[in-house]
Design an enzyme around this catalytic site. Structure first.
Site, short mmCIF file in Angstrom:
data_model
loop_
_atom_site.label_atom_id
_atom_site.label_comp_id
_atom_site.label_asym_id
_atom_site.label_seq_id
_atom_site.Cartn_x
_atom_site.Cartn_y
_atom_site.Cartn_z
N TYR A 184 16.56 -7.76 -2.87
CA TYR A 184 15.38 -8.58 -2.88
C TYR A 184 14.58 -8.28 -3.80
O TYR A 184 14.33 -7.03 -4.19
CB TYR A 184 15.16 -8.80 -1.30
CG TYR A 184 14.32 -7.29 -0.99
CD1 TYR A 184 13.02 -7.02 -1.07
CD2 TYR A 184 15.09 -6.23 -0.36
CE1 TYR A 184 12.49 -5.86 -0.84
CE2 TYR A 184 14.48 -5.12 0.02
CZ TYR A 184 13.01 -4.89 -0.04
OH TYR A 184 12.62 -3.75 0.22
N CYS A 185 13.72 -9.06 -4.05
CA CYS A 185 12.45 -8.89 -4.84
C CYS A 185 11.45 -10.27 -4.92
O CYS A 185 11.71 -10.89 -3.97
CB CYS A 185 12.99 -9.07 -6.52
SG CYS A 185 13.86 -10.40 -6.95
N THR A 186 10.51 -10.18 -5.49
CA THR A 186 9.61 -11.21 -5.29
C THR A 186 9.81 -12.46 -5.06
O THR A 186 9.78 -13.21 -4.03
CB THR A 186 8.36 -11.09 -6.42
OG1 THR A 186 7.69 -9.54 -6.61
CG2 THR A 186 6.98 -11.89 -6.19
#
Length: 312
Positions: A184-186
């Site tokens: 996951y990331c922004t």
């Protein structure tokens, strides 16, 4: 009355002439008074721009006229042009700097060989079905996770995306290679690449979240598996998904809960972003990152009665 908005977007698609796309995008943004940062490479486009809502809508319409961007998704966020110092449109080898431009392959459908895309509700479903077997793997810089992350997530020790390949090749995470790993990331773009790099290095079951943390937070607020604030790369510095959010960050000096990153007072040699509460940041003697040289500089400024914030 003008209403400001911020657009976040990316698309992995082959671009035969990135320079021409750069010139077109710069002219388009300037004509619409948009500011922000756009990176373009032969792999696609990655942008964050802000401006009046009607100008943002016009930007979406015009950008989607380009065949490779016709299906590109745009995420809306609060803010405006004032959240960016200027407009920057650049051509780079990569639209996210992992240091692997020759390893990434794209076609009209996006990155070839990336992790399985999960909608936010499918993330929760996977956890319900597989329980503690599921591992959340943070695809951001470690600093960002200080104020928010998925529950019990693995946070790699990286300062930039360039550090990820060395980190995942270090052997630290070999025990995860047979587990379901949710990267996951922004907004999702970093995990498009990270998930591919992990699969290429032997991770068997890798997922990524459609729309990243932003889309998950919009769906579940603070009632899901996300905890805390989301670090963002504009003047806001952070955002939340409701008022009842958990405060994970703490001031490096007094341990007061905070989600605010501030620059170290050593402007010439450091400027490191660290978590500081309002009181410690207001006091020049504690407005430092903790490194010995910076502690001395802060103490000297305090002894001389000099506060850079006041004299600017």
């Amino acid at each position: 009355m003008s209403i400001g908005k911020i657009l976040l977007y990316y698309a992995f698609t082959p671009l035969s002439d990135p320079k021409a796309v750069q010139l077109w995008q710069r002219d388009l943004c300037e004509s619409l008074n948009l500011r922000g940062r756009i990176l373009i490479s032969e792999h696609g486009i990655n942008g964050t721009v802000g401006g009046d809502i009607n100008d943002c809508k016009a930007y979406i319409r015009k950008t989607r006229e380009y065949p490779g961007f016709a299906k590109m998704e745009f995420k809306w966020s609060e803010g405006g042009a004032e959240d960016f110092p200027k407009l920057s449109v650049k051509v780079r080898d990569e639209i996210v700097a992992f240091g692997a431009p020759n390893e990434i392959k794209v076609d009209e459908n996006g990155i070839i060989g990336g992790g399985v895309h999960l909608k936010p509700e499918e993330v929760n479903q996977l956890v319900e079905e597989r329980g503690d077997e599921v591992v959340f793997f943070d695809g951001r810089n470690a600093m960002e996770a200080q104020i928010g992350k998925f529950r019990d997530a693995v946070v790699p020790d990286v300062n930039t995306t360039h550090d990820f390949i060395k980190e995942i090749e270090s052997g630290k995470y070999d025990d995860l290679k047979d587990k379901p790993v949710v990267t996951y990331c922004t907004g999702g773009i970093r995990c498009e690449i990270l998930s591919s790099l992990m699969i290429n290095r032997g991770f068997q079951e890798v997922y990524q979240i459609d729309g990243g943390i932003v889309r998950y937070g919009e769906k579940f607020g603070n009632q899901g598996l996300w905890e805390g604030s989301l670090y963002v790369f504009d003047k806001r510095m952070h955002m939340e998904f409701g008022e009842d959010y958990k405060r994970l960050g703490h001031c490096i000096h007094c341990d007061t809960p905070t989600n605010k990153f501030e620059h170290c007072v050593n402007e010439d040699e450091c400027r490191q972003l660290v978590l500081m509460c309002p009181d410690c940041y207001a006091n020049v003697e504690t407005r430092h990152c903790g490194q010995d040289d910076c502690v001395e500089i802060a103490a000297d400024l305090a002894a001389r009665g000099v506060d850079p914030l006041v004299t600017q």
